[in-house]
Write an enzyme that holds these catalytic residues in place. Structure first.
Site, short mmCIF file in Angstrom:
data_model
loop_
_atom_site.label_atom_id
_atom_site.label_comp_id
_atom_site.label_asym_id
_atom_site.label_seq_id
_atom_site.Cartn_x
_atom_site.Cartn_y
_atom_site.Cartn_z
N HIS A 192 23.00 39.41 17.73
CA HIS A 192 23.72 40.21 16.89
C HIS A 192 22.08 41.14 16.99
CE1 HIS A 192 27.72 40.36 15.77
NE2 HIS A 192 28.13 40.28 16.67
N HIS A 252 22.99 33.48 9.94
CA HIS A 252 22.85 33.04 10.31
C HIS A 252 20.88 32.63 9.56
CE1 HIS A 252 23.80 33.64 14.20
NE2 HIS A 252 24.45 34.53 14.46
#
Length: 296
Positions: A192, A252
């Site tokens: 992303h 993340h």
């Protein structure tokens, strides 16, 4: 009491009805045309033209902005536990319907936009195909980095019984691990963080020409189609920015997001700011437009 509630619910529509009747009674054609204005998209385009969200302006600040957001979001995630909200859930409708198919949505809307704009400016099939080849390049970039990120994750990972259980299973491949409902842990570079800024920057690069050609259309129907596509593309870019923000602050680790964002910036820079400036390339939209008007 129920009757009163019904009256309250019907009041706004009653006001509109009274307003229209008053317009008819007074023969106020200007007010009527405002209420039933079928040219709403032209008004919207005019507002967008003078807005700070115009692609040409965003391109000056967005690349640095993406890097800053990625860094600040990553550090904040490590230092503070932020409260979740709807758009931070992986099941939110923007993620399920749009982000999971981010490149597909970008491709589907850019394809007609580039085709129509090139047809309007050049009337040349060769130039149209040249410019559309930028979408092939973008697809190759998306495919390569998707493969690279998955390869790195598989090469650096192991299969565990669960996310919190450090017991190793007997599976050595990511696909087998996932198929059996286990947890694969590797260096997972954020897709992303790479793709969403790249798609947004690509949209702004391609749609920035609207500032120069908005008033040059002889066909109003063609102009309206371009304006609608322009609006949808920038709405899509807004969605990419929102979901990039959520990724930066909620998902993340720091290096995974920073590396993903840097790869996205390098992909945009290497194509639009370097290669597309060369003669043998898909061509930068602004340069091709300028050359056409110099010839005229």
């Amino acid at each position: 009491m129920a009757a009163r509630r019904r009256c309250r619910l019907n009041r706004p529509s009653s006001y509109w009805l009274l307003f229209v009747c008053a317009c008819v009674a007074s023969n106020n054609s200007l007010a009527i045309s405002w209420v039933f204005n079928v040219q709403w998209y032209s008004t919207m385009a005019a507002l967008l033209h003078y807005s700070i969200f115009m692609p040409g302006r965003l391109l000056k600040y967005a690349p640095l902005g993406f890097l800053v957001v990625s860094l600040v979001g990553s550090v904040t995630k490590e230092l503070v536990t932020l409260p979740p909200f709807y758009f931070t859930s992986k099941r939110n409708f923007l993620n399920m319907l749009f982000v999971k198919f981010a490149w597909g949505w970008t491709l589907v809307l850019l394809l007609p936009f580039i085709s129509i704009v090139c047809y309007h400016v050049h009337r040349s099939v060769t130039v149209i195909l040249q410019r559309l080849s930028a979408l092939l390049v973008g697809t190759a970039v998306w495919y390569f980095f998707t493969w690279l990120f998955m390869f790195i994750e598989e090469s650096t990972g192991d299969c565990y019984v669960s996310e919190v259980n450090t017991t190793l299973s007997g599976y050595s491949s990511r696909s087998d691990c996932k198929k059996n409902g286990l947890f694969w842990s590797g260096f997972d570079i954020s897709g992303h963080s790479f793709l969403l800024p790249y798609c947004a920057l690509m949209i702004w690069e391609e749609t920035a020409v609207i500032e120069k050609i908005n008033e040059s259309f002889k066909s109003q129907s063609l102009r309206h189609i371009v304006i609608i596509l322009f609006s949808l593309l920038n709405l899509l870019a807004l969605i990419w920015c929102l979901m990039f923000l959520c990724t930066s602050f909620y998902y993340h680790d720091i290096p995974q997001k920073i590396i993903g964002t840097v790869f996205g910036m390098l992909s945009w820079y290497g194509t639009y700011l370097y290669w597309y400036q060369k003669p043998v390339s898909p061509g930068h939209p602004q340069i091709i437009f300028t050359r056409r008007h110099k010839v005229k």
